[in-house]
Design an enzyme around this catalytic site. Structure first.
Site, PDB file in Angstrom:
ATOM      1  N   THR A 152       7.398 -13.763  50.123  1.00  0.00           N
ATOM      2  CA  THR A 152       7.840 -14.443  48.897  1.00  0.00           C
ATOM      3  C   THR A 152       8.866 -15.532  49.207  1.00  0.00           C
ATOM      4  OG1 THR A 152       7.577 -12.338  47.770  1.00  0.00           O
ATOM      5  CG2 THR A 152       8.862 -14.026  46.627  1.00  0.00           C
ATOM      6  N   HIS A 190       1.851 -29.080  48.539  1.00  0.00           N
ATOM      7  CA  HIS A 190       1.169 -27.830  48.193  1.00  0.00           C
ATOM      8  C   HIS A 190       0.336 -28.015  46.926  1.00  0.00           C
ATOM      9  CE1 HIS A 190       4.146 -25.963  50.906  1.00  0.00           C
ATOM     10  NE2 HIS A 190       3.282 -24.967  51.005  1.00  0.00           N
ATOM     11  N   GLY A 236       1.363  -7.400  44.153  1.00  0.00           N
ATOM     12  CA  GLY A 236       0.855  -8.699  43.688  1.00  0.00           C
ATOM     13  C   GLY A 236      -0.599  -8.848  44.088  1.00  0.00           C
ATOM     14  N   ALA A 237      -1.333  -7.728  43.982  1.00  0.00           N
ATOM     15  CA  ALA A 237      -2.697  -7.660  44.535  1.00  0.00           C
ATOM     16  C   ALA A 237      -3.656  -8.678  43.924  1.00  0.00           C
ATOM     17  CB  ALA A 237      -3.247  -6.238  44.324  1.00  0.00           C
ATOM     18  N   GLY A 238      -3.395  -9.096  42.683  1.00  0.00           N
ATOM     19  CA  GLY A 238      -4.306 -10.031  42.023  1.00  0.00           C
ATOM     20  C   GLY A 238      -4.018 -11.488  42.329  1.00  0.00           C
ATOM     21  N   GLY A 239      -2.947 -11.766  43.067  1.00  0.00           N
ATOM     22  CA  GLY A 239      -2.555 -13.152  43.338  1.00  0.00           C
ATOM     23  C   GLY A 239      -3.383 -13.785  44.454  1.00  0.00           C
ATOM     24  N   MET A 279      -2.410 -14.810  47.427  1.00  0.00           N
ATOM     25  CA  MET A 279      -2.155 -14.135  48.702  1.00  0.00           C
ATOM     26  C   MET A 279      -2.511 -12.656  48.635  1.00  0.00           C
ATOM     27  SD  MET A 279      -1.440 -15.963  51.244  1.00  0.00           S
ATOM     28  CE  MET A 279      -1.004 -14.605  52.316  1.00  0.00           C
ATOM     29  N   ARG A 321       1.652  -6.143  38.257  1.00  0.00           N
ATOM     30  CA  ARG A 321       2.660  -5.920  37.208  1.00  0.00           C
ATOM     31  C   ARG A 321       2.005  -5.266  35.979  1.00  0.00           C
ATOM     32  NH1 ARG A 321       1.570  -9.207  33.378  1.00  0.00           N
ATOM     33  NH2 ARG A 321       0.336 -11.053  33.903  1.00  0.00           N
ATOM     34  N   GLY A 368       9.497 -17.491  55.455  1.00  0.00           N
ATOM     35  CA  GLY A 368       8.920 -18.450  54.512  1.00  0.00           C
ATOM     36  C   GLY A 368       7.535 -18.896  54.936  1.00  0.00           C
ATOM     37  N   LYS A 372       1.947 -24.132  42.726  1.00  0.00           N
ATOM     38  CA  LYS A 372       3.164 -23.628  43.393  1.00  0.00           C
ATOM     39  C   LYS A 372       4.387 -23.818  42.500  1.00  0.00           C
ATOM     40  CE  LYS A 372       5.698 -23.581  47.749  1.00  0.00           C
ATOM     41  NZ  LYS A 372       5.807 -22.112  47.719  1.00  0.00           N
TER      42      LYS A 372
HETATM   43  N1  LIG Z   1       5.490 -16.654  53.766  1.00  0.00           N
HETATM   44  C1  LIG Z   1       4.229 -17.119  53.773  1.00  0.00           C
HETATM   45  O1  LIG Z   1       3.580 -17.231  54.828  1.00  0.00           O
HETATM   46  C2  LIG Z   1       3.595 -17.465  52.467  1.00  0.00           C
HETATM   47  C3  LIG Z   1       4.309 -17.302  51.317  1.00  0.00           C
HETATM   48  N2  LIG Z   1       3.732 -17.515  50.109  1.00  0.00           N
HETATM   49  C4  LIG Z   1       4.557 -17.181  48.948  1.00  0.00           C
HETATM   50  O2  LIG Z   1       4.050 -15.992  48.364  1.00  0.00           O
HETATM   51  C5  LIG Z   1       4.325 -15.982  46.972  1.00  0.00           C
HETATM   52  C6  LIG Z   1       3.037 -15.731  46.198  1.00  0.00           C
HETATM   53  O3  LIG Z   1       2.157 -16.825  46.360  1.00  0.00           O
HETATM   54  P1  LIG Z   1       0.721 -16.833  45.655  1.00  0.00           P
HETATM   55  O4  LIG Z   1      -0.079 -15.656  46.101  1.00  0.00           O
HETATM   56  O5  LIG Z   1       0.187 -18.195  45.841  1.00  0.00           O
HETATM   57  O6  LIG Z   1       1.157 -16.648  44.107  1.00  0.00           O
HETATM   58  P2  LIG Z   1       0.373 -15.925  42.932  1.00  0.00           P
HETATM   59  O7  LIG Z   1       1.092 -16.294  41.677  1.00  0.00           O
HETATM   60  O8  LIG Z   1      -1.081 -16.229  43.051  1.00  0.00           O
HETATM   61  O9  LIG Z   1       0.559 -14.368  43.239  1.00  0.00           O
HETATM   62  C7  LIG Z   1       1.711 -13.617  42.934  1.00  0.00           C
HETATM   63  C8  LIG Z   1       1.239 -12.304  42.359  1.00  0.00           C
HETATM   64  O10 LIG Z   1       2.342 -11.414  42.188  1.00  0.00           O
HETATM   65  C9  LIG Z   1       2.194 -10.792  40.918  1.00  0.00           C
HETATM   66  N3  LIG Z   1       3.445 -10.230  40.430  1.00  0.00           N
HETATM   67  C10 LIG Z   1       4.481 -10.854  39.839  1.00  0.00           C
HETATM   68  N4  LIG Z   1       5.435  -9.974  39.503  1.00  0.00           N
HETATM   69  C11 LIG Z   1       4.986  -8.743  39.879  1.00  0.00           C
HETATM   70  C12 LIG Z   1       5.507  -7.418  39.788  1.00  0.00           C
HETATM   71  N5  LIG Z   1       6.713  -7.186  39.260  1.00  0.00           N
HETATM   72  N6  LIG Z   1       4.769  -6.404  40.255  1.00  0.00           N
HETATM   73  C13 LIG Z   1       3.563  -6.620  40.838  1.00  0.00           C
HETATM   74  N7  LIG Z   1       3.005  -7.856  40.941  1.00  0.00           N
HETATM   75  C14 LIG Z   1       3.708  -8.915  40.476  1.00  0.00           C
HETATM   76  C15 LIG Z   1       1.666 -11.918  40.039  1.00  0.00           C
HETATM   77  O11 LIG Z   1       1.138 -11.435  38.834  1.00  0.00           O
HETATM   78  P3  LIG Z   1       1.091 -12.412  37.539  1.00  0.00           P
HETATM   79  O12 LIG Z   1       0.426 -13.670  37.976  1.00  0.00           O
HETATM   80  O13 LIG Z   1       0.289 -11.634  36.572  1.00  0.00           O
HETATM   81  O14 LIG Z   1       2.503 -12.620  37.133  1.00  0.00           O
HETATM   82  C16 LIG Z   1       0.614 -12.507  40.957  1.00  0.00           C
HETATM   83  O15 LIG Z   1      -0.602 -11.802  40.896  1.00  0.00           O
HETATM   84  C17 LIG Z   1       5.010 -17.331  46.677  1.00  0.00           C
HETATM   85  O16 LIG Z   1       6.404 -17.143  46.710  1.00  0.00           O
HETATM   86  C18 LIG Z   1       4.573 -18.196  47.840  1.00  0.00           C
HETATM   87  O17 LIG Z   1       5.414 -19.271  48.100  1.00  0.00           O
HETATM   88  C19 LIG Z   1       2.452 -17.920  49.985  1.00  0.00           C
HETATM   89  C20 LIG Z   1       1.690 -18.131  51.105  1.00  0.00           C
HETATM   90  C21 LIG Z   1       2.211 -17.928  52.438  1.00  0.00           C
HETATM   91  O1  LIG Z   2       3.046 -21.097  47.776  1.00  0.00           O
HETATM   92  C1  LIG Z   2       2.293 -21.310  48.760  1.00  0.00           C
HETATM   93  O2  LIG Z   2       1.076 -21.510  48.615  1.00  0.00           O
HETATM   94  C2  LIG Z   2       2.873 -21.313  50.095  1.00  0.00           C
HETATM   95  N1  LIG Z   2       4.111 -20.941  50.211  1.00  0.00           N
HETATM   96  C3  LIG Z   2       4.874 -20.853  51.405  1.00  0.00           C
HETATM   97  C4  LIG Z   2       6.017 -21.825  51.361  1.00  0.00           C
HETATM   98  O3  LIG Z   2       6.701 -21.897  50.309  1.00  0.00           O
HETATM   99  O4  LIG Z   2       6.267 -22.517  52.335  1.00  0.00           O
HETATM  100  C5  LIG Z   2       4.024 -20.920  52.647  1.00  0.00           C
HETATM  101  C6  LIG Z   2       2.822 -21.798  52.572  1.00  0.00           C
HETATM  102  O5  LIG Z   2       3.193 -23.109  52.796  1.00  0.00           O
HETATM  103  C7  LIG Z   2       2.034 -21.626  51.271  1.00  0.00           C
END
Ligand SMILES: NC(=O)C1=CN([C@@H]2O[C@H](COP(=O)(O)OP(=O)(O)OC[C@H]3O[C@@H](n4cnc5c(N)ncnc54)[C@H](OP(=O)(O)O)[C@@H]3O)[C@@H](O)[C@H]2O)C=CC1
Ligand SMILES: O=C(O)C1=N[C@H](C(=O)O)C[C@H](O)C1
Length: 265
Positions: free
Chosen positions: A98, A154, A7-10, A12, A34, A122, A158
């Site tokens: 995730t 958030h 998920g390098a482009g996201g 996080m 993806r 989480g 989200k």
């Molecule tokens: N546990 C923690 O501390 C934290 C958890 N999170 C969680 O992390 C997750 C991601 O958050 P966030 O970065 O904001 O979301 P984003 O949507 O910005 O990033 C997710 C990335 O994953 C990519 N992706 C989806 N499916 C695939 C696949 N099959 N293969 C490779 N890449 C894929 C997406 O691509 P595309 O957009 O093109 O579909 C996107 O680039 C969420 O569930 C969030 O709640 C976030 C922050 C902190």
């Molecule tokens: O989606 C987010 O941005 C975040 N997700 C995690 C969560 O679902 O709690 C962690 C953080 O709060 C940011």
């Protein structure tokens, strides 16, 4: 430690690439997105706002996982369960941030953990994991005379609710009371709901703007209210926690771990 970011482009994903580049003893060995993602072929460093790192973003995880020691995964439940199988086959560390995972997804992670070292939470920040410990203690001390409500806010992008953090804090509150969250959780209220049921643990979800992550646990009693809160100001706190988890898990036996294990809480 050779680490892959999926998920390098996201949001996080880019933060994790920066964190790997800044962490001594770690090197970015791969970056996955993806199939069809617009960032495929780009240099991961440039994608994350850094100088080039010589790692091109690809949609083919197999050779990348085979050459890595760990994978950092903040994607979607479907992607994470897929990567869990690959990480288990490659016998590498899988750090899972995730959220929004269902029981069936968690069962797949548990199966993969027979072979892989998985750290899942989480919320990977130090502050939230300390807060969870406090919530458990306060919940045990106050008992059911105090109603527990968990409020989270958030950013507008989200996709899951309640947040993974809110659920983690809810689990801590339920543990403190010696009850199961599944039996006490109330995530929606609308219309004529009737009075609050004693012992319920309520969740309220706010979405808007660019909020990184705010969480409060409210203990509301007769004539007094105690609130414990955490405010995330920068996603770097989650990325630093994920790096710490990967390094911690490196020489552990296969299993499913949490941030409390990593932080020794
Ligand atoms: N546990 C923690 O501390 C934290 C958890 N999170 C969680 O992390 C997750 C991601 O958050 P966030 O970065 O904001 O979301 P984003 O949507 O910005 O990033 C997710 C990335 O994953 C990519 N992706 C989806 N499916 C695939 C696949 N099959 N293969 C490779 N890449 C894929 C997406 O691509 P595309 O957009 O093109 O579909 C996107 O680039 C969420 O569930 C969030 O709640 C976030 C922050 C902190
Ligand atoms: O989606 C987010 O941005 C975040 N997700 C995690 C969560 O679902 O709690 C962690 C953080 O709060 C940011």
């Amino acid at each position: 430690m050779r680490l892959v970011v999926v998920g390098a482009g996201g949001r996080m994903g880019r933060m994790l690439i920066r964190a790997v580049a800044e962490t001594e003893g770690c090197i970015l060995s791969g970056a996955i997105e993806r199939a069809g993602a617009p960032v495929l072929g780009q240099d991961a460093g440039v994608l994350a706002g850094l100088a080039p790192l010589g790692v091109a973003v690809t949609d083919d995880p197999l050779p990348v996982f085979a050459a890595a020691e760990g994978v950092l995964d903040f994607t979607t439940p479907a992607a994470t369960t897929f990567f869990a199988e690959l990480a288990a086959q490659a016998r590498i560390v899988h750090v899972v941030g995730t959220t929004g995972m269902e029981e069936a997804d968690l069962a797949k992670l548990a199966a993969a953990a027979h072979h892989a070292r998985i750290v899942r939470s989480g919320n990977m920040s130090l502050g939230v994991n300390l807060l969870a410990g406090l919530v458990r203690k306060v919940s045990a001390a106050l008992g059911e005379d105090f109603d527990i409500e968990i409020v989270e806010m958030h950013h507008r992008m989200k996709v899951d609710a309640p947040s993974g953090t809110a659920l983690l804090l809810g689990e801590a509150a339920a543990e403190g009371r010696g009850v199961a969250l599944a039996d006490t959780r109330v995530s929606t209220r609308d219309g004529h709901t009737g009075a609050r049921r004693p012992g319920d643990i309520g969740f309220a979800t706010l979405r808007g703007g660019t909020v990184v992550g705010d969480h409060s646990v409210v203990f509301a009693g007769a004539g007094e209210r105690l609130t414990l809160s955490h405010h995330a100001e920068d996603r770097a706190i989650f990325a630093r926690g994920a790096l710490r988890a990967a390094q911690w898990a490196f020489d552990r036996p296969p299993g499913l771990y949490g941030m409390a294990d990593v932080l020794g809480l």
